[in-house]
Design a protein around this motif. Structure first.
Motif, mmCIF file in Angstrom:
data_model
loop_
_atom_site.group_PDB
_atom_site.id
_atom_site.type_symbol
_atom_site.label_atom_id
_atom_site.label_comp_id
_atom_site.label_asym_id
_atom_site.label_seq_id
_atom_site.Cartn_x
_atom_site.Cartn_y
_atom_site.Cartn_z
ATOM 1 N N ALA A 166 0.837 -1.186 0.000
ATOM 2 C CA ALA A 166 0.000 0.000 0.000
ATOM 3 C C ALA A 166 0.878 1.244 0.000
ATOM 4 O O ALA A 166 2.099 1.175 0.163
ATOM 5 N N GLU A 167 0.283 2.398 -0.182
ATOM 6 C CA GLU A 167 1.020 3.641 -0.136
ATOM 7 C C GLU A 167 1.518 3.907 1.279
ATOM 8 O O GLU A 167 0.941 3.445 2.261
ATOM 9 N N THR A 168 2.594 4.672 1.379
ATOM 10 C CA THR A 168 3.133 5.046 2.686
ATOM 11 C C THR A 168 2.121 5.907 3.441
ATOM 12 O O THR A 168 1.515 6.815 2.865
ATOM 13 N N PHE A 169 1.938 5.593 4.715
ATOM 14 C CA PHE A 169 1.022 6.354 5.562
ATOM 15 C C PHE A 169 1.854 7.280 6.445
ATOM 16 O O PHE A 169 2.838 6.857 7.057
ATOM 17 N N THR A 170 1.458 8.543 6.529
ATOM 18 C CA THR A 170 2.129 9.523 7.370
ATOM 19 C C THR A 170 1.121 10.148 8.309
ATOM 20 O O THR A 170 0.017 10.507 7.878
ATOM 21 N N ASN A 171 1.488 10.266 9.578
ATOM 22 C CA ASN A 171 0.542 10.819 10.555
ATOM 23 C C ASN A 171 0.392 12.325 10.399
ATOM 24 O O ASN A 171 1.090 12.966 9.610
ATOM 25 N N TRP A 172 -0.513 12.900 11.185
ATOM 26 C CA TRP A 172 -0.891 14.312 11.059
ATOM 27 C C TRP A 172 0.298 15.248 11.227
ATOM 28 O O TRP A 172 0.448 16.220 10.491
ATOM 29 N N SER A 173 1.156 14.974 12.200
ATOM 30 C CA SER A 173 2.275 15.882 12.471
ATOM 31 C C SER A 173 3.446 15.670 11.531
ATOM 32 O O SER A 173 4.336 16.515 11.445
ATOM 33 N N GLY A 174 3.460 14.527 10.827
ATOM 34 C CA GLY A 174 4.540 14.240 9.898
ATOM 35 C C GLY A 174 5.727 13.527 10.501
ATOM 36 O O GLY A 174 6.718 13.264 9.806
ATOM 37 N N ILE A 205 5.751 10.425 11.838
ATOM 38 C CA ILE A 205 5.663 8.967 11.738
ATOM 39 C C ILE A 205 5.236 8.582 10.331
ATOM 40 O O ILE A 205 4.209 9.056 9.836
ATOM 41 N N SER A 206 6.034 7.738 9.673
ATOM 42 C CA SER A 206 5.684 7.212 8.351
ATOM 43 C C SER A 206 5.996 5.726 8.303
ATOM 44 O O SER A 206 6.996 5.277 8.872
ATOM 45 N N PHE A 207 5.143 4.972 7.631
ATOM 46 C CA PHE A 207 5.372 3.541 7.449
ATOM 47 C C PHE A 207 4.583 3.081 6.230
ATOM 48 O O PHE A 207 3.644 3.757 5.781
#
Length: 407
Positions: free
Chosen positions: A2-10, A12-14
């Motif tokens: 799947a595409e990389t997911f990044t949290n609201w603050s930027g 955390i990415s995975f």
């Protein structure tokens, strides 16, 4: 993949192996059963507002975006059943159509209701609980792929342990498929924001929290000014008014008045402490920041209060605080500026004051340090293991939080 997911603050990415958005409880159960069968893992995600990696997975990321909306609402009992992916920014208006409203809301409304409840999101008010305390029932898919009712949905009271565990669980018991909320009759709030000197706040804090329905304050380290936000039902405003400039004065539905707009994203550490009307912990934070961090802190420090509740690992849990309210101190830092040295330096101070970290915000504590802070810790772990015996909902971060080394 799947595409990389990044949290609201930027921060955390995975990249999960797959990302899916089920539209029914049956589809959620199928996803969990499939992951269990291959020895895999599943993590739910709402808006990704959390600043810690509770949603990380290299397997299946389950978005709740298609499970949104109010299922049913009863203005007589003042209860509603809602779907877990319902955004807080949408929920207020949907409940208002039934003449109902949440008891309180947090500082922002970017979260989905399941994520807000699962991490103990809160607003402010010594007589107002966190959002988790308003969940009185619901249903979830456990680690065996079974849909399990709890609380009023199972004919059980608010003191039942499964409900108390589910109220703050970080998605470790299962994936919510519905939540039953205790609500209030729809109401308006009058919001007044004052800019004053921090010394005025320190002198008047005890009275401020007593005479207002909800009050909090931001301290600005570089100017030593504070912004006091007072929220009351129209006609119930107190006589006590801060000295200084009235920056904002507006009235409207609670769900429009309480949340703030945050154009700038930020990182955050927040600790829950025993309520101290003399603000001794805050005073020490203030001195430390002025002495060591004033030049690099681009944001502010937020102080709020929360009523006690019964969640087994809620940060405002009543046994640990002996029924007293909780106060919170949050450090906010622009997400484009360094935060780690600042947070690491202040965290030991919070711990000296018997603090417990917010589950959805940055901290460094692990299971061995967390367990002594919660009288219901062992009971929560028993329920978690019963609901998810094979660890389908665990990731590396949750293992650090819940599983002591050597187990």
């Amino acid at each position: 993949m799947a595409e990389t997911f990044t949290n609201w603050s930027g921060s955390i990415s995975f990249t999960p192996a797959r990302r899916t958005a089920p539209s029914s409880a049956e589809e959620v159960a199928e996803l969990v059963t499939a992951a269990r069968g291959r020895g895999g893992t599943v993590r739910p995600v709402g808006s990704g507002h959390s600043s810690v990696p509770i949603f990380n997975t290299n397997d299946t990321l389950v978005s709740l975006e298609n499970l949104a909306g109010v299922i049913e609402a009863d203005s007589q009992s003042q209860q509603a059943r809602v779907l877990p992916g319902t955004g807080l920014s949408d929920l207020g208006g949907q409940l208002a159509e039934h003449g109902l409203a949440m008891e309180n809301l947090g500082d922002v409304d970017y979260q989905a209701i399941a994520g807000a409840i699962g991490t103990g999101t809160h607003g402010s008010g010594v007589r107002l609980g966190n959002l988790s305390s308003t969940m009185i029932g619901g249903r979830l898919i456990n680690g065996l792929g079974e849909e399990v009712p709890f609380g009023v949905d199972a004919g059980e009271g608010e003191d039942h342990d499964l409900l108390r565990a589910a109220q703050v669980s970080l998605g470790s018991l299962g994936i919510f498929t519905s939540l039953t909320l205790r609500l209030e009759e729809a109401y308006e709030l009058h919001r007044q924001n004052y800019i004053t000197h921090i010394d005025w706040v320190l002198e008047n804090f005890a009275e401020l929290i007593e005479v207002n329905r909800s009050v909090d304050f931001y301290w600005y380290p570089r100017s030593d000014l504070a912004q006091v936000r007072m929220l009351n039902k129209p006609g119930e405003e107190p006589d006590l008014q801060p000295e200084g400039e009235l920056k904002k004065d507006e009235t409207g539905p609670n769900y429009e008045i309480i949340p703030n707009d945050r154009a700038l994203h930020f990182e955050e550490m927040e600790y829950m402490l025993p309520l101290d009307t003399q603000l001794e912990a805050f005073k020490q934070v203030r001195e430390r920041v002025k002495a060591k961090h004033r030049a690099t802190v681009g944001w502010r420090v937020l102080v709020r209060t929360i009523a006690a509740d019964h969640g087994l690992i809620s940060n405002a849990e009543t046994v640990y605080r002996q029924g007293a309210p909780t106060m919170t101190i949050a450090l906010l830092q622009n997400n484009t500026l360094p935060y780690k040295a600042y947070f690491d330096d202040l965290e030991p101070l919070f711990r000296e004051f018997d603090g417990r970290p917010h589950w959805g915000k940055k901290h460094t504590l692990e299971a061995a340090e967390l367990a002594p802070l919660y009288p219901g810790w062992e009971r929560f772990q028993q329920i978690r293991q019963d609901m998810d015996p094979e660890g389908v909902f665990l990731n590396d971060y949750l293992r650090e939080l819940f599983v002591e080394t050597g187990e």
